[in-house]
Design a protein around this motif. Structure first.
Motif, mmCIF file in Angstrom:
data_model
loop_
_atom_site.group_PDB
_atom_site.id
_atom_site.type_symbol
_atom_site.label_atom_id
_atom_site.label_comp_id
_atom_site.label_asym_id
_atom_site.label_seq_id
_atom_site.Cartn_x
_atom_site.Cartn_y
_atom_site.Cartn_z
ATOM 1 N N VAL B 34 -9.002 1.407 0.316
ATOM 2 C CA VAL B 34 -8.056 1.514 -0.793
ATOM 3 C C VAL B 34 -8.793 1.860 -2.084
ATOM 4 C CG1 VAL B 34 -6.508 0.165 -2.252
ATOM 5 C CG2 VAL B 34 -6.300 0.044 0.221
ATOM 6 N N ALA B 35 -9.885 1.153 -2.319
ATOM 7 C CA ALA B 35 -10.646 1.428 -3.550
ATOM 8 C C ALA B 35 -11.119 2.873 -3.565
ATOM 9 C CB ALA B 35 -11.835 0.471 -3.631
ATOM 10 N N ALA B 36 -11.689 3.318 -2.438
ATOM 11 C CA ALA B 36 -12.203 4.691 -2.378
ATOM 12 C C ALA B 36 -11.084 5.687 -2.621
ATOM 13 C CB ALA B 36 -12.855 4.931 -1.027
ATOM 14 N N SER B 37 -9.954 5.477 -1.956
ATOM 15 C CA SER B 37 -8.832 6.403 -2.124
ATOM 16 C C SER B 37 -8.392 6.474 -3.578
ATOM 17 C CB SER B 37 -7.645 5.968 -1.262
ATOM 18 O OG SER B 37 -8.003 5.998 0.099
ATOM 19 N N TRP B 38 -8.255 5.317 -4.181
ATOM 20 C CA TRP B 38 -7.828 5.307 -5.577
ATOM 21 C C TRP B 38 -8.788 6.084 -6.459
ATOM 22 C CZ3 TRP B 38 -4.100 3.296 -8.991
ATOM 23 C CH2 TRP B 38 -2.970 2.770 -8.366
ATOM 24 N N ARG B 494 -0.138 -12.545 5.031
ATOM 25 C CA ARG B 494 1.058 -11.848 4.551
ATOM 26 C C ARG B 494 0.844 -11.271 3.166
ATOM 27 N NH1 ARG B 494 6.268 -14.469 6.478
ATOM 28 N NH2 ARG B 494 6.403 -13.581 8.613
ATOM 29 N N LEU B 495 0.332 -12.110 2.306
ATOM 30 C CA LEU B 495 0.089 -11.696 0.924
ATOM 31 C C LEU B 495 -0.869 -10.512 0.865
ATOM 32 C CD1 LEU B 495 1.399 -13.133 -1.449
ATOM 33 C CD2 LEU B 495 -0.812 -14.146 -1.975
ATOM 34 N N ASN B 496 -1.895 -10.652 1.682
ATOM 35 C CA ASN B 496 -2.913 -9.600 1.761
ATOM 36 C C ASN B 496 -2.291 -8.251 2.110
ATOM 37 O OD1 ASN B 496 -5.337 -8.119 2.595
ATOM 38 N ND2 ASN B 496 -6.307 -10.123 2.489
ATOM 39 N N THR B 497 -1.508 -8.269 3.159
ATOM 40 C CA THR B 497 -0.864 -7.032 3.593
ATOM 41 C C THR B 497 0.053 -6.497 2.516
ATOM 42 O OG1 THR B 497 -0.768 -8.162 5.721
ATOM 43 C CG2 THR B 497 0.188 -5.968 5.627
ATOM 44 N N LEU B 498 0.771 -7.384 1.875
ATOM 45 C CA LEU B 498 1.688 -6.970 0.822
ATOM 46 C C LEU B 498 0.935 -6.277 -0.305
ATOM 47 C CD1 LEU B 498 4.705 -7.180 0.121
ATOM 48 C CD2 LEU B 498 4.154 -9.181 -1.263
ATOM 49 N N LEU B 499 -0.121 -6.877 -0.688
ATOM 50 C CA LEU B 499 -0.944 -6.308 -1.766
ATOM 51 C C LEU B 499 -1.445 -4.924 -1.388
ATOM 52 C CD1 LEU B 499 -1.493 -7.677 -4.400
ATOM 53 C CD2 LEU B 499 -3.779 -8.260 -3.611
ATOM 54 N N LEU B 500 -1.859 -4.817 -0.165
ATOM 55 C CA LEU B 500 -2.340 -3.520 0.334
ATOM 56 C C LEU B 500 -1.245 -2.470 0.229
ATOM 57 C CD1 LEU B 500 -5.056 -2.751 1.718
ATOM 58 C CD2 LEU B 500 -3.770 -2.688 3.840
ATOM 59 N N THR B 501 -0.065 -2.845 0.686
ATOM 60 C CA THR B 501 1.044 -1.905 0.634
ATOM 61 C C THR B 501 1.347 -1.514 -0.802
ATOM 62 O OG1 THR B 501 1.934 -3.318 2.367
ATOM 63 C CG2 THR B 501 3.307 -1.481 1.655
ATOM 64 N N VAL B 502 1.302 -2.488 -1.691
ATOM 65 C CA VAL B 502 1.575 -2.200 -3.100
ATOM 66 C C VAL B 502 0.573 -1.186 -3.637
ATOM 67 C CG1 VAL B 502 1.463 -3.205 -5.407
ATOM 68 C CG2 VAL B 502 2.776 -4.338 -3.633
ATOM 69 N N CYS B 503 -0.673 -1.406 -3.303
ATOM 70 C CA CYS B 503 -1.707 -0.475 -3.792
ATOM 71 C C CYS B 503 -1.450 0.936 -3.306
ATOM 72 C CB CYS B 503 -3.086 -0.945 -3.318
ATOM 73 S SG CYS B 503 -3.697 -2.322 -4.260
ATOM 74 N N LEU B 504 -1.160 1.056 -2.027
ATOM 75 C CA LEU B 504 -0.900 2.391 -1.481
ATOM 76 C C LEU B 504 0.337 3.009 -2.102
ATOM 77 C CD1 LEU B 504 -1.797 2.028 2.284
ATOM 78 C CD2 LEU B 504 -2.920 3.411 0.562
ATOM 79 N N ALA B 505 1.344 2.169 -2.244
ATOM 80 C CA ALA B 505 2.576 2.664 -2.852
ATOM 81 C C ALA B 505 2.312 3.137 -4.271
ATOM 82 C CB ALA B 505 3.636 1.562 -2.839
ATOM 83 N N GLY B 506 1.485 2.379 -4.962
ATOM 84 C CA GLY B 506 1.143 2.776 -6.317
ATOM 85 C C GLY B 506 0.530 4.168 -6.358
ATOM 86 N N LEU B 507 -0.348 4.404 -5.405
ATOM 87 C CA LEU B 507 -1.004 5.721 -5.338
ATOM 88 C C LEU B 507 0.023 6.823 -5.113
ATOM 89 C CD1 LEU B 507 -3.967 6.458 -5.539
ATOM 90 C CD2 LEU B 507 -4.025 6.625 -3.059
ATOM 91 N N LEU B 508 0.902 6.582 -4.181
ATOM 92 C CA LEU B 508 1.936 7.575 -3.905
ATOM 93 C C LEU B 508 2.847 7.767 -5.105
ATOM 94 C CD1 LEU B 508 2.851 6.705 -0.216
ATOM 95 C CD2 LEU B 508 1.768 8.768 -1.059
ATOM 96 N N GLY B 509 3.068 6.675 -5.793
ATOM 97 C CA GLY B 509 3.912 6.755 -6.974
ATOM 98 C C GLY B 509 3.311 7.671 -8.033
ATOM 99 N N ILE B 510 2.040 7.485 -8.258
ATOM 100 C CA ILE B 510 1.377 8.343 -9.253
ATOM 101 C C ILE B 510 1.478 9.796 -8.824
ATOM 102 C CG2 ILE B 510 -0.811 8.887 -10.361
ATOM 103 C CD1 ILE B 510 -1.574 6.027 -10.209
ATOM 104 N N TYR B 511 1.301 10.007 -7.528
ATOM 105 C CA TYR B 511 1.399 11.375 -6.991
ATOM 106 C C TYR B 511 2.760 11.990 -7.295
ATOM 107 C CZ TYR B 511 2.013 14.956 -3.415
ATOM 108 O OH TYR B 511 2.293 16.113 -2.754
#
Lengths: 273, 534
Positions: B34-38, B494-511
């Protein structure tokens, strides 16, 4: 399984042995107490700890039951060391927090509960001493004191539990020379003198790669069980550790802890014996 | 089993079996991914935003390929390659001098200070210029630049260069045609002179045998052959006369002489000599063989003597005389003898004449034989000369007409090109394709993240199954203990996965934001860069 059955049947001697440890006093020393009687007053409850092996998690309990068969077969099987010396088993790991104390305690409890044989669990990890702390025996004398002071006997440090077949020796006073103590002749002598062939001695040792105490202990035991953590213990580290352990004379077995449930290939290794 | 012998010969089933473990192994590094992708995506997007828009100006024109060379050289030369001409002109406007001229004319070089910078400018010009030609000889010239007006200026300049250049080439063509003709003319002049010279030399060498003159030789030959015949005739008659005389002389003698039978030839001296020699011979024969030189000599002497004896005998028989005979005194006989010797002399003379005449005839014949060859050669030389002369005069005619056409052509230059689309630049930029770039960056970032996990997993492999452990280390796994679930752990996962999804979603959102607010983003990036002083 027939080998185990035979061994088990040999162990099951008489009703009178079921509730006491027949430990012969060290040669040249008088037992302070009557043989078979534990240190007065010091008992700890195992059953109230909520151990998984005792039913808190039935799935895991089953796994522990599966685990002890090959271990016991190894100990009492045809490859067992000759003589009536106690079966010294070291439970170690490559790194800390792998869960070896967890495994040691649950394994001991599982064996003791079925009363197949007697178990003496020793916290031989002077630094982390998690078992000692868990049983609230931090202040009590333990294995280190036993090794350091020739005047003490096993009976002085042994603690009874509410599982009749299970006894515990805490870590004892923290010392700088733990490694030397573990490596000393006294270590060998103390356990060689235990004539009870029904007794299984489990040592919760320090991790191999973290400290030197673990290596010292490895030289003294008959069997080494290495606990590795699924998804964390790396191949390189395990290899290093095995290389060290292979130089000792003990047998080596692996226990995979924290393993995910995969398709049925994860209940036991293919060659568990 | 050694620990390193694990990756030999895996089939599909085995790979599938290991797949869950590999996936779990990679999953360990999800936060790294996630960090690298961002980081990659944000950097990439920032970079694409900072690329300024660029515009493309273009123009189209039609090129008329009727060139001035063709009609001139009809029949004299092969048709030249016409497409080559246009390609040449296209390349001409991309040449160094041409580009330099355009760079200066359009003020592109205003900010360039040094030679190196100028070189770079020319190179960039070259890269951004597009010239293409389709089969119908329609040329398209285009240039891309971030300033639309500059792009337009360059295209206009290129067009002008092209037209001017082509015009110049036309003129050059005509000039070169003329030069060509003049050069050829001079060559032919030279050849003509040479041919004339050859002809003159030949005539000089073969005087008398030229056609028209050769009749003399034939006549002479005829004459000489007649003479030869004459001599032959005289020779023949002289021979006949001599033979006749000879016969008569021989016949005369029996007429004038009395055939007195003289018996026995009286030759005493000769006899005496012969017997002497014969005596010598027998003596020699006793000692030597027949081949001895002395014997041989004596034999021949004896022969001679015998012959002489016979002669004498004959003479005696004939007239019974050895020297003088009365016949000799006979005047008719003497006359005949005189005649005879006269005829002999005549004969000898005639023989000599005959052989002389023969020689003469032979020589003449030889000369006469060469006359046809000379005639042929003369004809050839004359022909060559004639041909050269004709070509020469033709070239002369062409040169004149070339001069004429050039003058005519110069006044009619506007038919050469037709501009179909005058230079123009659209308001909308030609690029860059920001949507494409942004998507590319996103995909790259995500893939790089995943790739990172794979790499990390390979660097630090772990185990998830007992079989795998046993395979790698060759030590039996006594048991497997599962994960003891603590109450908090479940929530944490659960929280971990949620956070991960949020991060990815954030990236897509910026896109998505980037895509939608493309222009605004570019403007913002542009102003930010200016503020930052880039």
């Amino acid at each position: 399984m027939s080998i185990v059955e035979k061994a088990v049947s040999r162990m099951d001697s008489g009703p009178e042995k079921k509730h006491s440890l027949g430990i012969q006093p060290a040669i040249g020393q008088e037992a302070r107490q009557e043989p078979g009687v534990e240190k007065a007053g010091l008992t700890r409850s195992i059953t109230s700890l909520g151990l998984v092996a005792l039913g808190a998690d039935p799935a895991l309990a089953k796994q522990f039951r599966f685990l002890k068969r090959p271990i016991l077969a190894r100990i009492f099987g045809p490859q067992r060391s000759p003589g009536a010396a106690g079966k010294l088993i070291m439970i170690t790991s490559d790194l800390p927090t792998v869960g070896k104390s967890f495994v040691a305690l649950n394994l001991a409890a599982s064996i003791a509960q079925e009363q197949i044989t007697k178990v003496l669990l020793i916290d031989a990890d002077p630094v982390r001493r998690s078992l000692t702390q868990q049983l609230d025996l931090d202040e009590q004398p333990g294995i280190l004191d036993l090794l350091a002071d020739p005047g003490l006997t096993l009976a002085d440090v042994m603690v009874a539990t509410d599982l009749p077949a299970l006894h515990f020796i805490p870590a004892g006073t923290a010392r700088d020379n733990a490694t030397e103590l573990f490596a000393s002749k006294r270590m060998t002598e103390v356990f060689a003198r235990i004539a009870d062939s029904d007794l299984v001695i489990l040592l919760d040792s320090p991790p191999q790669l973290a400290a030197s105490e673990g290596r010292a202990l490895a030289e003294k035991v008959d069997h080494t069980m290495v606990v590795i953590e699924a998804g964390r213990s790396s191949q390189g580290e395990i290899e290093n550790m095995l290389r060290i352990l292979e130089q000792t004379e003990s047998t080596i077995g692996l226990i995979l802890n924290k393993a995910p449930i995969l398709d049925g290939s994860n209940y036991q290794g293919y060659y568990p014996y | 089993m050694n620990p390193s012998g694990k990756y030999d010969q895996m089939d599909l089933a085995e790979i599938l079996q290991y797949l869950p473990s590999v996936l779990r192994g990679c999953w360990r590094f999800r936060w790294h991914a996630v960090a690298a992708s961002w980081i990659l995506c944000l950097t990439g997007w920032a970079m694409t935003l900072s690329i300024p828009d660029f515009f493309q100006a273009s123009t189209r024109l039609y090129v008329d390929t009727q060139n001035t060379l063709r009609p001139l050289l009809k029949g004299l030369a092969v048709n030249p390659d016409l497409t080559g001409d246009i390609n040449l002109m296209m390349r001409a406007i991309l040449s160094r001098p041409s580009l330099e001229k355009i760079a200066r004319a359009t003020d592109l070089d205003l900010e360039i200070r040094d030679q190196e910078g100028f070189e770079g400018l020319i190179e960039r010009l070259l890269i951004n210029i597009e010239i293409s030609k389709d089969r119908n000889n329609i040329l398209r010239i285009a240039y891309t630049h971030s300033d639309s007006q500059k792009a337009l200026a360059v295209v206009t300049a290129l067009l002008n260069e092209f037209i001017e250049g082509a015009l110049g080439a036309n003129r050059n063509d005509a000039e070169s045609a003329q030069n060509f003709l003049e050069k050829k003319l001079r060559e032919y002049e030279e050849r003509l002179n040479q041919a004339e010279q050859h002809l003159a030399d030949f005539k000089k060498e073969n005087v008398g045998m030229m056609p028209g003159q050769g009749g003399d030789y034939f006549a002479r030959l005829q004459l000489e052959m007649e003479r030869l015949g004459e001599i032959e005739f005289r020779l023949k008659s002289a021979r006949e006369r001599r033979d006749e005389l000879e016969r008569q002389l021989e016949g005369e003698e029996p007429v004038f002489g009395l055939a007195s039978a003289v018996t026995g030839a009286e030759t005493p001296t000769i006899d005496r000599q012969i017997s002497q020699y014969e005596k010598q011979l027998t003596e020699l024969r006793l000692r030597f063989t027949e081949t001895h030189p002395d014997i041989v000599q004596i034999n021949s002497i004896i022969e001679d003597l015998k012959a002489r004896k016979a002669e004498r005998a004959d003479e005696q028989v004939v007239g019974g005389r050895t020297t003088y005979s009365p016949l000799d005194l006979n005047p008719v006989y003497q006359q005949m003898k005189i005649q005879y010797s006269q005829v002999e002399v005549e004969l000898a003379d005639l023989n000599a004449q005959y052989s002389d005449q023969q020689m003469r005839v032979k020589n003449l014949k030889r000369k006469v034989d060469t006359i046809p060859d000379i005639e042929a050669k003369f004809k050839q030389l004359t022909r060559d000369h004639e041909v050269t002369r004709i070509q020469y005069s033709q070239l002369l005619v062409r040169l004149e007409s070339a001069k004429l056409s050039e003058d005519a052509e110069e006044s009619k230059n506007d038919i050469k090109f037709r501009v179909l689309d005058p230079p123009s630049v659209p308001i909308a930029p030609a690029g860059p394709n920001r949507v494409l770039l942004a998507t590319g960056v996103l995909l790259f970032g995500l893939l790089a993240g995943v790739g990172l996990t794979v790499v990390l997993n390979l660097i630090r492999p772990v185990f998830f199954s007992a079989t795998q452990v046993e395979q790698v280390f060759g030590i039996s796994v006594l048991g497997v203990i599962g994960i003891a679930h603590t109450p908090g752990a479940h929530m944490r996962t659960r929280l971990n996965t949620l956070l991960l999804t949020v991060c990815l979603a954030g990236l897509l959102g910026i896109y998505s934001l980037l895509l939608v607010f493309n222009k605004a983003a570019v403007d913002m990036a542009g102003s930010l860069m200016r503020v930052a002083g880039l």
